[in-house]
Design a protein around this motif. Structure first.
Motif, PDB file in Angstrom:
ATOM      1  N   GLU A  17      22.582 -50.148 -32.175  1.00 33.92           N
ATOM      2  CA  GLU A  17      23.518 -49.389 -32.696  1.00 33.92           C
ATOM      3  C   GLU A  17      24.240 -47.841 -32.620  1.00 33.92           C
ATOM      4  O   GLU A  17      25.582 -47.603 -32.602  1.00 33.92           O
ATOM      5  N   MET A  18      23.428 -47.132 -32.225  1.00 34.83           N
ATOM      6  CA  MET A  18      23.967 -45.831 -31.130  1.00 34.83           C
ATOM      7  C   MET A  18      25.200 -45.974 -29.832  1.00 34.83           C
ATOM      8  O   MET A  18      25.698 -45.022 -30.408  1.00 34.83           O
ATOM      9  N   VAL A  19      24.805 -46.899 -29.396  1.00 37.14           N
ATOM     10  CA  VAL A  19      25.886 -46.953 -27.866  1.00 37.14           C
ATOM     11  C   VAL A  19      27.182 -47.234 -28.899  1.00 37.14           C
ATOM     12  O   VAL A  19      28.493 -46.685 -28.633  1.00 37.14           O
ATOM     13  N   TRP A  20      27.219 -48.187 -29.861  1.00 40.01           N
ATOM     14  CA  TRP A  20      28.174 -48.464 -30.401  1.00 40.01           C
ATOM     15  C   TRP A  20      29.213 -47.569 -31.607  1.00 40.01           C
ATOM     16  O   TRP A  20      30.080 -47.299 -31.192  1.00 40.01           O
ATOM     17  N   ASP A  21      28.711 -46.878 -32.185  1.00 36.18           N
ATOM     18  CA  ASP A  21      29.075 -45.883 -33.128  1.00 36.18           C
ATOM     19  C   ASP A  21      29.664 -44.789 -31.479  1.00 36.18           C
ATOM     20  O   ASP A  21      30.960 -44.413 -31.725  1.00 36.18           O
ATOM     21  N   GLU A  22      29.000 -44.584 -30.558  1.00 34.80           N
ATOM     22  CA  GLU A  22      29.604 -43.338 -30.180  1.00 34.80           C
ATOM     23  C   GLU A  22      31.049 -44.317 -28.929  1.00 34.80           C
ATOM     24  O   GLU A  22      31.558 -43.188 -28.976  1.00 34.80           O
ATOM     25  N   ALA A  23      31.249 -45.099 -28.916  1.00 31.31           N
ATOM     26  CA  ALA A  23      31.628 -46.370 -28.951  1.00 31.31           C
ATOM     27  C   ALA A  23      33.006 -45.620 -29.666  1.00 31.31           C
ATOM     28  O   ALA A  23      34.142 -45.401 -28.733  1.00 31.31           O
ATOM     29  N   LEU A  24      33.494 -45.820 -30.852  1.00 22.80           N
ATOM     30  CA  LEU A  24      33.812 -46.191 -32.030  1.00 22.80           C
ATOM     31  C   LEU A  24      33.958 -44.858 -32.153  1.00 22.80           C
ATOM     32  O   LEU A  24      35.512 -44.466 -31.622  1.00 22.80           O
ATOM     33  N   ARG A  25      33.306 -44.068 -32.070  1.00 22.15           N
ATOM     34  CA  ARG A  25      33.609 -42.525 -32.182  1.00 22.15           C
ATOM     35  C   ARG A  25      34.944 -41.880 -30.872  1.00 22.15           C
ATOM     36  O   ARG A  25      36.173 -41.319 -31.223  1.00 22.15           O
ATOM     37  N   LYS A  26      34.752 -41.590 -29.642  1.00 23.20           N
ATOM     38  CA  LYS A  26      35.142 -41.674 -28.081  1.00 23.20           C
ATOM     39  C   LYS A  26      36.561 -42.427 -28.436  1.00 23.20           C
ATOM     40  O   LYS A  26      37.883 -42.173 -28.142  1.00 23.20           O
ATOM     41  N   ARG A  27      36.919 -43.815 -29.116  1.00 26.28           N
ATOM     42  CA  ARG A  27      38.261 -44.709 -29.044  1.00 26.28           C
ATOM     43  C   ARG A  27      38.917 -43.635 -30.015  1.00 26.28           C
ATOM     44  O   ARG A  27      40.555 -43.467 -29.758  1.00 26.28           O
ATOM     45  N   ARG A  28      38.716 -44.197 -31.218  1.00 25.04           N
ATOM     46  CA  ARG A  28      39.148 -42.843 -32.443  1.00 25.04           C
ATOM     47  C   ARG A  28      39.613 -41.615 -32.332  1.00 25.04           C
ATOM     48  O   ARG A  28      40.613 -41.210 -32.301  1.00 25.04           O
ATOM     49  N   THR A  29      39.079 -40.733 -30.927  1.00 22.04           N
ATOM     50  CA  THR A  29      39.292 -39.081 -30.679  1.00 22.04           C
ATOM     51  C   THR A  29      40.101 -39.698 -29.699  1.00 22.04           C
ATOM     52  O   THR A  29      41.361 -38.816 -30.029  1.00 22.04           O
ATOM     53  N   ASP A  30      40.326 -40.768 -29.109  1.00 20.19           N
ATOM     54  CA  ASP A  30      41.553 -40.878 -28.021  1.00 20.19           C
ATOM     55  C   ASP A  30      42.578 -40.793 -28.426  1.00 20.19           C
ATOM     56  O   ASP A  30      44.166 -40.840 -27.859  1.00 20.19           O
ATOM     57  N   ILE A  31      43.034 -41.629 -29.453  1.00 21.03           N
ATOM     58  CA  ILE A  31      43.890 -42.196 -30.394  1.00 21.03           C
ATOM     59  C   ILE A  31      44.229 -41.273 -30.672  1.00 21.03           C
ATOM     60  O   ILE A  31      45.671 -40.764 -31.275  1.00 21.03           O
ATOM     61  N   LEU A  32      43.698 -40.343 -31.626  1.00 23.56           N
ATOM     62  CA  LEU A  32      44.322 -39.118 -32.721  1.00 23.56           C
ATOM     63  C   LEU A  32      44.573 -37.725 -31.320  1.00 23.56           C
ATOM     64  O   LEU A  32      46.031 -37.872 -32.043  1.00 23.56           O
ATOM     65  N   TYR A  33      43.389 -37.727 -30.288  1.00 26.26           N
ATOM     66  CA  TYR A  33      44.878 -36.709 -29.298  1.00 26.26           C
ATOM     67  C   TYR A  33      45.921 -37.434 -29.050  1.00 26.26           C
ATOM     68  O   TYR A  33      46.750 -36.828 -28.566  1.00 26.26           O
ATOM     69  N   ARG A  34      45.912 -38.633 -28.513  1.00 29.00           N
ATOM     70  CA  ARG A  34      47.664 -39.663 -28.226  1.00 29.00           C
ATOM     71  C   ARG A  34      48.604 -39.468 -29.689  1.00 29.00           C
ATOM     72  O   ARG A  34      49.910 -39.011 -29.548  1.00 29.00           O
ATOM     73  N   LYS A  35      47.983 -39.205 -30.595  1.00 32.68           N
ATOM     74  CA  LYS A  35      48.752 -39.809 -32.287  1.00 32.68           C
ATOM     75  C   LYS A  35      49.436 -37.611 -31.890  1.00 32.68           C
ATOM     76  O   LYS A  35      50.480 -37.555 -33.156  1.00 32.68           O
ATOM     77  N   ILE A  36      48.185 -36.711 -31.842  1.00 37.84           N
ATOM     78  CA  ILE A  36      48.263 -35.368 -31.799  1.00 37.84           C
ATOM     79  C   ILE A  36      49.751 -35.146 -30.717  1.00 37.84           C
ATOM     80  O   ILE A  36      50.781 -34.540 -31.747  1.00 37.84           O
ATOM     81  N   ASP A  37      49.195 -35.373 -29.684  1.00 39.70           N
ATOM     82  CA  ASP A  37      49.783 -35.345 -28.459  1.00 39.70           C
ATOM     83  C   ASP A  37      51.728 -35.781 -29.277  1.00 39.70           C
ATOM     84  O   ASP A  37      53.087 -35.229 -29.169  1.00 39.70           O
ATOM     85  N   THR A  38      52.152 -36.820 -30.351  1.00 41.80           N
ATOM     86  CA  THR A  38      52.858 -37.570 -30.310  1.00 41.80           C
ATOM     87  C   THR A  38      54.006 -36.816 -31.575  1.00 41.80           C
ATOM     88  O   THR A  38      54.890 -36.134 -31.329  1.00 41.80           O
ATOM     89  N   ALA A  39      52.662 -36.226 -32.688  1.00 33.37           N
ATOM     90  CA  ALA A  39      53.560 -35.551 -33.815  1.00 33.37           C
ATOM     91  C   ALA A  39      53.194 -33.935 -32.968  1.00 33.37           C
ATOM     92  O   ALA A  39      54.800 -33.150 -33.416  1.00 33.37           O
TER      93      ALA A  39
END
Length: 59
Positions: A17-39
């Protein structure tokens, strides 16, 4: 022996569960960085502020 096996299975489940949570958090962070760059590129200040606030909340 059964109690040890049960404890091991619980610990293994928690680790997974900890590995899964970290993977999801990293994925969301990557998406947010891309969206921030676009904004930023689009000059969308409101989107930039909202996205950076969400990014801060992940930390």
């Amino acid at each position: 022996m059964d109690k040890m096996k049960a404890t091991y299975e619980v610990m293994l489940g928690l680790a997974a569960e900890m590995v899964w949570d970290e993977a999801l958090r990293k994925r969301r962070t990557d998406i947010l960085y891309r969206k921030i760059d676009t904004a930023l590129a689009a000059g969308d200040e409101a989107a930039f502020r909202n996205l950076t606030e969400e990014l801060k909340s992940l930390a």
